[in-house]
Design an enzyme around this catalytic site. Structure first.
Site, PDB file in Angstrom:
ATOM      1  N   SER A 119       0.819  -1.223   0.000  1.00 58.42           N
ATOM      2  CA  SER A 119       0.000   0.000   0.000  1.00 58.42           C
ATOM      3  C   SER A 119       0.847   1.264   0.000  1.00 58.42           C
ATOM      4  O   SER A 119       1.920   1.313   0.611  1.00 58.42           O
ATOM      5  CB  SER A 119      -0.900   0.005   1.241  1.00 58.42           C
ATOM      6  OG  SER A 119      -1.548   1.245   1.393  1.00 58.42           O
ATOM      7  N   TYR A 143      -1.771   5.502  -4.409  1.00 59.14           N
ATOM      8  CA  TYR A 143      -2.754   6.571  -4.237  1.00 59.14           C
ATOM      9  C   TYR A 143      -2.149   7.817  -4.862  1.00 59.14           C
ATOM     10  O   TYR A 143      -0.969   8.137  -4.610  1.00 59.14           O
ATOM     11  CB  TYR A 143      -3.062   6.832  -2.755  1.00 59.14           C
ATOM     12  CG  TYR A 143      -4.057   5.881  -2.142  1.00 59.14           C
ATOM     13  CD1 TYR A 143      -5.293   5.645  -2.743  1.00 59.14           C
ATOM     14  CD2 TYR A 143      -3.783   5.241  -0.937  1.00 59.14           C
ATOM     15  CE1 TYR A 143      -6.221   4.780  -2.166  1.00 59.14           C
ATOM     16  CE2 TYR A 143      -4.706   4.372  -0.357  1.00 59.14           C
ATOM     17  CZ  TYR A 143      -5.917   4.153  -0.986  1.00 59.14           C
ATOM     18  OH  TYR A 143      -6.826   3.296  -0.416  1.00 59.14           O
ATOM     19  N   THR A 169      -5.343   2.860  -7.119  1.00 61.15           N
ATOM     20  CA  THR A 169      -6.668   2.761  -6.475  1.00 61.15           C
ATOM     21  C   THR A 169      -7.414   4.077  -6.669  1.00 61.15           C
ATOM     22  O   THR A 169      -6.923   5.142  -6.295  1.00 61.15           O
ATOM     23  CB  THR A 169      -6.518   2.447  -4.971  1.00 61.15           C
ATOM     24  OG1 THR A 169      -5.823   1.202  -4.843  1.00 61.15           O
ATOM     25  CG2 THR A 169      -7.880   2.325  -4.296  1.00 61.15           C
ATOM     26  N   LYS A 241      -7.584  -0.062  -9.798  1.00 60.42           N
ATOM     27  CA  LYS A 241      -8.333  -0.799  -8.767  1.00 60.42           C
ATOM     28  C   LYS A 241      -9.552   0.008  -8.316  1.00 60.42           C
ATOM     29  O   LYS A 241      -9.416   1.200  -7.984  1.00 60.42           O
ATOM     30  CB  LYS A 241      -7.424  -1.078  -7.560  1.00 60.42           C
ATOM     31  CG  LYS A 241      -8.115  -1.750  -6.374  1.00 60.42           C
ATOM     32  CD  LYS A 241      -7.097  -2.157  -5.308  1.00 60.42           C
ATOM     33  CE  LYS A 241      -7.699  -2.868  -4.117  1.00 60.42           C
ATOM     34  NZ  LYS A 241      -8.204  -1.971  -3.090  1.00 60.42           N
ATOM     35  N   HIS A 265     -13.479  -2.035  -2.702  1.00 59.39           N
ATOM     36  CA  HIS A 265     -12.637  -1.724  -1.547  1.00 59.39           C
ATOM     37  C   HIS A 265     -13.107  -2.520  -0.326  1.00 59.39           C
ATOM     38  O   HIS A 265     -13.019  -2.053   0.812  1.00 59.39           O
ATOM     39  CB  HIS A 265     -12.683  -0.225  -1.265  1.00 59.39           C
ATOM     40  CG  HIS A 265     -11.376   0.377  -0.792  1.00 59.39           C
ATOM     41  ND1 HIS A 265     -10.593   1.171  -1.587  1.00 59.39           N
ATOM     42  CD2 HIS A 265     -10.732   0.298   0.391  1.00 59.39           C
ATOM     43  CE1 HIS A 265      -9.525   1.570  -0.899  1.00 59.39           C
ATOM     44  NE2 HIS A 265      -9.584   1.047   0.303  1.00 59.39           N
TER      45      HIS A 265
END
Ligand code: FNR
Length: 366
Positions: A119, A143, A169, A241, A265
Site C-alpha cells: 500500500s 494513491y 486505487t 483498482k 474496496h
C-alpha cells in the site's frame, strides 16, 4: 505500535482449519479501534455483506470421473506464470496489526509464492519491505499524490525497491463514512504512519474556503488523463483498482492500462454498490481480453476463487483474511492463510474435474 493485547501466536493451533477461524484469534489480539479498522466497513456495511452473500448464492456444478493427473493451480498474470491466483491485497498501516507490519507480510508472500501488493499507506519503508520480502514478487498500490511530479517520484521509488506493477486505487478519493471507526474512537497510534510519504501522510487537500468534498479532496484526485499519463510516464504496467462499470474497464485498457481490479474496496468506501463478484462478468466483458482482470471483496474459500475464474477473473486478492492472520500470528499466519486457501482451491478443482484453471469457464456454475 499499540493495539495488541496477547502477543501474536508463534505457532498455528491445529484446530485452525479455514480463513474464518482466524477471525476470533485476531479479535482477541486487537483493541476495539484496530479491530473496527480491519473488520469494519462503510456506513451500514451493506456492500461488505453483499460481497459475501453474492459468492454464497453462486453454486459450482462438478464434473465427475475426469482425469486430473498433472493438474495445478498455476495461472499466467501480466505475462508471468504464478503458482496460484491468490494475491495479498494492499492493506494500509500493517503495524497496527503486528509489530513487524508489512515486513511480516512480505516474508509470508515470498514463502508461499504470493504477489504482495504494498500500500501507499504502508507503515514500513519500501526498502525495508523489499529486504524482508527477498525474491518474492511485489506490486505497488498507488494513491495519487495530488500532482504528477509527486506521484511519479513515489512510483520511481517503488520500482527501485523492486515493485513490478502499479495498482492505482481510484475508488476512495474522499474519506468514507466509517461510523464504526467513530464509535470505536479509532485514531492512528503514535509510531504508525505512512512511512513512504512526506510527513507520514497523504498530501493535504487544497480548495480552502470552498466545498471540502467537491473542491477539496476531489480537486486532488486523478482523472482519466492522469491514468493515460501514468501509463506512458513510467515503465511499470498499471492496473486500475476499484472498477465496477464495464465502460470504465474498457476506458482503462484503451488508455494503456495492463488490467483492472474489480473491487468495491471490501465495502469500505461507498456503501450500497454491487458485490464485486456481481460486477465481474460485465467488467470482464468491458476488458474483452485486452488486459488482466483481478477481483477482490469477500474471497474466503477455494470455491470462491473457482467462481471468480468462471466469471472472468484471472486472479483474486484477499484483504481482511490476510490482515487477521497477520494480527493472529504474523508472517506465519499470513503464509498459513494463503496456503489454506490454495489447498482448498486445489481440492475444489479436483472435485470439479478441473486440471487447470484455464478450463474454469461459465459452464462450471449452475
Ligand atoms: C484495505 N484496502 C485498501 N485498498 C487500497 O487500495 N489501499 C489501501 O491502503 C487499503 N487499505 C486497507 C486496509 C484495511 C484494514 C482493509 C481491510 C482493506 C482494501 C483492500 O485492498 C481490498 O480491496 C479489500 O480488503 C478486499 O476485500 P476483503 O478481502 O477484505 O473482503
Amino acid at each position: 505500535m499499540t493495539g495488541l493485547r496477547p502477543p501474536p501466536l508463534d505457532r498455528i493451533p491445529s484446530t485452525l482449519s479455514c480463513l474464518a477461524d482466524y477471525e476470533s484469534l485476531a479479535r482477541e489480539r486487537l483493541d476495539d479501534g484496530a479491530w473496527a479498522h480491519v473488520a469494519g466497513a462503510a456506513a451500514d456495511g451493506l456492500t461488505a455483506q453483499r460481497n459475501r452473500e453474492a459468492f454464497d448464492r453462486l453454486t459450482v456444478r462438478p464434473r465427475i470421473l475426469r482425469d486430473v493427473a498433472g493438474g495445478a493451480t498455476a495461472v499466467t498474470l501480466l505475462g508471468r506464470r504464478l503458482a496460484h491466483p491468490v494475491l495479498l491485497a494492499p492493506i494500509a498501516y500493517q503495524r497496527l496489526f503486528h509489530p513487524d507490519g508489512e515486513r511480516a507480510t512480505a516474508m509470508a508472500a515470498e514463502a508461499v509464492d504470493a504477489v504482495m501488493v504494498v500500500s501507499t499507506l504502508a507503515s514500513e519503508t519500501l526498502e525495508a519491505i523489499a529486504q524482508a520480502g527477498g525474491a518474492g514478487q511485489r506490486w505497488f498500490q498507488l494513491y495519487w499524490q495530488g500532482d504528477r511530479a509527486a506521484t511519479l517520484a513515489l512510483c520511481e521509488r517503488a520500482q527501485a525497491a523492486g515493485c513490478e506493477a502499479l495498482v492505482l486505487t481510484v475508488d476512495s478519493p474522499v474519506t468514507a463514512f466509517r461510523n464504526d471507526l467513530r464509535r470505536a474512537g479509532f485514531r492512528l497510534p503514535d509510531g504508525v504512519s505512512a512511512a513512504n510519504l512526506p510527513d507520514g501522510r497523504m498530501p493535504p487537500p487544497g480548495g480552502a474556503g470552498r466545498h471540502p468534498v467537491f473542491d477539496g479532496a476531489m480537486a486532488a484526485a486523478p482523472r482519466w488523463a492522469d491514468v493515460a499519463w501514468l501509463c506512458g510516464a513510467q515503465p511499470l504496467p498499471v492496473l486500475v483498482k476499484g472498477v465496477l462499470h464495464p465502460d470504465d474497464a474498457a476506458e482503462a485498457v484503451a488508455l494503456g492500462c495492463a488490467g483492472v481490479v474489480v473491487s468495491n474496496h471490501g465495502g469500505r468506501t461507498l456503501d450500497g454498490t454491487p458485490a464485486s463478484i456481481e460486477a465481474l462478468p460485465a467488467v470482464a466483458a468491458g476488458v474483452a481480453g485486452r488486459g488482466a482482470v483481478l477481483l477482490d471483496g469477500g474471497v474466503r474459500r477455494g470455491t470462491d476463487i473457482l467462481k471468480a475464474r468462471a466469471l472472468g477473473a484471472d486472479a483474486v486478492l484477499i484483504g481482511r483474511p490476510a490482515t487477521m492472520a497477520l494480527a493472529a500470528a504474523g508472517a506465519l499466519g499470513v503464509a498459513h492463510a494463503v496456503k489454506l486457501l490454495v489447498e482448498e482451491l486445489a481440492v475444489a478443482m479436483a472435485l470439479c474435474g478441473l486440471a487447470s484453471l484455464d478450463d474454469a469457464g461459465p459452464e462450471l456454475l449452475g
